[in-house]
Write a protein that holds these residues in place. Structure first.
Motif, mmCIF file in Angstrom:
data_model
loop_
_atom_site.group_PDB
_atom_site.id
_atom_site.type_symbol
_atom_site.label_atom_id
_atom_site.label_comp_id
_atom_site.label_asym_id
_atom_site.label_seq_id
_atom_site.Cartn_x
_atom_site.Cartn_y
_atom_site.Cartn_z
ATOM 1 N N ALA A 249 0.782 -1.188 -0.095
ATOM 2 C CA ALA A 249 -0.044 0.268 0.055
ATOM 3 C C ALA A 249 0.823 1.352 -0.130
ATOM 4 C CB ALA A 249 -0.939 0.062 1.185
ATOM 5 N N ILE A 250 0.351 2.219 -0.490
ATOM 6 C CA ILE A 250 0.953 3.664 -0.267
ATOM 7 C C ILE A 250 0.289 4.387 0.388
ATOM 8 C CG2 ILE A 250 1.651 5.605 -1.876
ATOM 9 C CD1 ILE A 250 1.429 3.712 -4.316
ATOM 10 N N PHE A 251 0.942 5.337 1.481
ATOM 11 C CA PHE A 251 0.267 6.004 2.557
ATOM 12 C C PHE A 251 0.307 7.503 2.200
ATOM 13 C CE2 PHE A 251 0.390 1.907 4.396
ATOM 14 C CZ PHE A 251 -0.355 2.146 5.387
ATOM 15 N N TYR A 252 -0.590 8.279 2.150
ATOM 16 C CA TYR A 252 -0.444 9.529 1.695
ATOM 17 C C TYR A 252 -1.092 10.632 3.127
ATOM 18 C CZ TYR A 252 -1.104 7.477 -2.894
ATOM 19 O OH TYR A 252 -0.797 6.710 -3.940
ATOM 20 N N ASP A 253 -0.448 11.860 3.052
ATOM 21 C CA ASP A 253 -0.977 12.733 3.984
ATOM 22 C C ASP A 253 -2.585 13.295 3.408
ATOM 23 O OD1 ASP A 253 -0.384 14.882 1.964
ATOM 24 O OD2 ASP A 253 1.190 15.511 3.307
ATOM 25 N N LYS A 257 -0.150 13.772 -0.616
ATOM 26 C CA LYS A 257 1.416 13.459 -0.809
ATOM 27 C C LYS A 257 1.568 12.268 -0.131
ATOM 28 C CE LYS A 257 2.630 18.224 -0.877
ATOM 29 N NZ LYS A 257 3.516 19.373 -0.538
ATOM 30 N N VAL A 258 2.751 11.567 -0.951
ATOM 31 C CA VAL A 258 3.242 10.382 -0.445
ATOM 32 C C VAL A 258 4.178 10.447 1.036
ATOM 33 C CG1 VAL A 258 4.672 8.043 -0.897
ATOM 34 C CG2 VAL A 258 3.333 9.643 -2.636
ATOM 35 N N LEU A 259 3.607 9.600 2.063
ATOM 36 C CA LEU A 259 4.162 9.431 3.113
ATOM 37 C C LEU A 259 5.223 8.373 3.152
ATOM 38 C CD1 LEU A 259 4.380 10.787 6.157
ATOM 39 C CD2 LEU A 259 2.410 9.105 6.727
ATOM 40 N N HIS A 260 4.835 7.270 2.983
ATOM 41 C CA HIS A 260 5.570 6.127 3.020
ATOM 42 C C HIS A 260 4.839 4.973 2.007
ATOM 43 C CE1 HIS A 260 3.514 3.766 5.864
ATOM 44 N NE2 HIS A 260 3.213 4.681 6.608
ATOM 45 N N THR A 261 5.625 3.665 1.990
ATOM 46 C CA THR A 261 4.902 2.591 1.280
ATOM 47 C C THR A 261 5.221 1.337 2.179
ATOM 48 O OG1 THR A 261 7.144 1.804 0.271
ATOM 49 C CG2 THR A 261 5.583 3.292 -0.855
ATOM 50 N N LEU A 262 4.127 0.535 2.102
ATOM 51 C CA LEU A 262 4.255 -0.787 2.993
ATOM 52 C C LEU A 262 4.130 -1.998 2.180
ATOM 53 C CD1 LEU A 262 4.400 -0.830 6.284
ATOM 54 C CD2 LEU A 262 1.924 -1.466 6.025
ATOM 55 N N ALA A 263 5.099 -2.822 2.195
ATOM 56 C CA ALA A 263 4.864 -4.026 1.195
ATOM 57 C C ALA A 263 4.915 -5.315 2.232
ATOM 58 C CB ALA A 263 6.290 -4.183 0.455
ATOM 59 N N ALA A 276 8.549 -0.987 5.511
ATOM 60 C CA ALA A 276 8.097 0.300 5.259
ATOM 61 C C ALA A 276 9.310 1.209 4.702
ATOM 62 C CB ALA A 276 7.601 1.036 6.289
ATOM 63 N N VAL A 277 9.119 1.651 3.520
ATOM 64 C CA VAL A 277 10.321 2.985 3.078
ATOM 65 C C VAL A 277 9.568 4.117 3.351
ATOM 66 C CG1 VAL A 277 11.346 3.628 1.020
ATOM 67 C CG2 VAL A 277 10.798 1.079 1.421
ATOM 68 N N ILE A 278 10.252 4.669 4.348
ATOM 69 C CA ILE A 278 9.837 6.356 4.627
ATOM 70 C C ILE A 278 10.972 7.196 4.093
ATOM 71 C CG2 ILE A 278 9.091 7.640 6.590
ATOM 72 C CD1 ILE A 278 9.414 4.697 8.168
ATOM 73 N N ASN A 279 12.102 6.916 3.814
ATOM 74 C CA ASN A 279 13.157 7.842 3.301
ATOM 75 C C ASN A 279 12.482 8.516 2.002
ATOM 76 O OD1 ASN A 279 15.145 9.206 2.306
ATOM 77 N ND2 ASN A 279 16.732 7.451 2.624
ATOM 78 N N PRO A 280 12.458 10.028 2.333
ATOM 79 C CA PRO A 280 11.761 10.655 1.060
ATOM 80 C C PRO A 280 12.472 10.680 -0.184
ATOM 81 C CG PRO A 280 12.733 12.159 2.840
ATOM 82 C CD PRO A 280 12.685 10.970 3.307
#
Length: 305
Positions: A249-253, A257-263, A276-280
């Motif tokens: 999933a892709i998380f948004y504010d 805008k993209v906050l992070h992804t979760l695989a 979770a990839v959070i690094n902008p």
């Protein structure tokens, strides 16, 4: 065909080779662009454009990987590959190899290989290049390439990820997971997790991240079940999306805008790993990137004392 047309036809393959060698979308795109610039400048008329360009992008990727490995050794926290939304290259005859090789679990295994082993393995085992082509690409003899691939196979086999063969079952489990996450249902989440599940986050020092991996179904369920409802209160949302060939999933504010992804890695009817990839710096290709630190402060401010 013109040179431009030939290159555009092969671009999906070149990107897919580079991404598997490098584990970065931006780095892979840069390697493909550099390949085009070099091809455009040369007067050589190759017998096989595919072999020629594959060799060129592989050599560029090997050089980039050698310098990147030093940076990754100094990386702050857990390093994860950049999330890939869609693999542009398709080959029905090698669909299984292509899907497995692009998963985050497989890419992390590839990180254990030397640059030459990684390149040789990707060309031979994933894309089915012949050993003469592999040898030309990595600049070694065919005999040496056979040894490189053999060593790589052993390393990969020792920790090779296995995923649910039934795609429909995997997607149904992921759907239940994200429904439970949306509701903050700790018990529902725990029932979908493997007993030894682990959750890791990659912030790279550029975003809030887990101090270390969270392990165990109870701990992971509690973390997820408590954090997302607080995020939802400040209008953080998510959309399920396949990432690196696996459910995610892709998380948004609140501004989209993209906050992070979760695989999710799924095996035997349970979620084994959550990444979770959070690094902008790793999310720009997904969309405009949110200020994760601002979201973190807002979540903490609304946390009950």
């Amino acid at each position: 065909m013109s040179r431009t047309e030939e290159f555009q036809e092969l671009r999906p393959l070149l990107f897919s080779i580079a991404y598997r060698i490098l584990g970065g979308v931006g780095e892979a795109e840069d390697a493909v662009q550099e390949t085009w610039l070099r091809y455009e400048d040369t007067a050589t008329e190759p017998r096989s454009v595919k072999a020629y360009l594959s060799t060129m992008v592989t050599r560029i990727a090997i050089d980039v990987l050698r310098s990147a490995r030093v940076r990754r050794e100094e990386y702050v926290g857990e390093w994860l590959p950049e999330p890939l939304l869609d693999d542009p290259y398709e080959d029905p005859q090698r669909a299984a190899e292509l899907a497995e090789s692009v998963s985050m679990a497989a890419l992390l295994l590839l990180e254990r290989l030397s640059p030459l082993e990684r390149a040789a393995f990707v060309l031979r085992e994933v894309f089915d290049f012949g050993f003469p082509e592999v040898a030309a690409a990595v600049g070694r003899s065919e005999a040496a390439c056979r040894q490189l691939v053999s060593r790589a196979r052993r390393h990969m086999a020792a920790g090779r990820p296995r995923f649910e063969a039934d795609r429909e079952e995997r997607e149904e489990l992921a759907s239940r997971f994200f429904a439970a996450l949306r509701e903050g249902d700790v018990d529902g989440l725990r029932g979908l997790l493997a007993a030894d599940v682990s959750m890791v986050g990659d912030g790279g020092g550029r975003a809030p991240q887990l101090a270390k991996a969270v392990a165990g179904a109870q701990n992971v369920a509690r973390l997820l079940g408590s954090v997302f409802p607080r995020m939802a209160r400040i209008e953080v949302t998510f959309e399920p999306h396949e990432l690196n060939g696996q459910p995610g999933a892709i998380f948004y504010d609140r501004d989209g805008k993209v906050l992070h992804t979760l695989a999710l890695d799924i095996l035997d009817g349970r979620i084994q790993t959550i990444r979770a990839v959070i690094n902008p710096d790793k999310l720009g290709h997904v969309g405009p990137v949110a200020d994760a630190w601002a979201i973190h402060r807002e979540v903490q401010a609304g946390r009950p004392s």
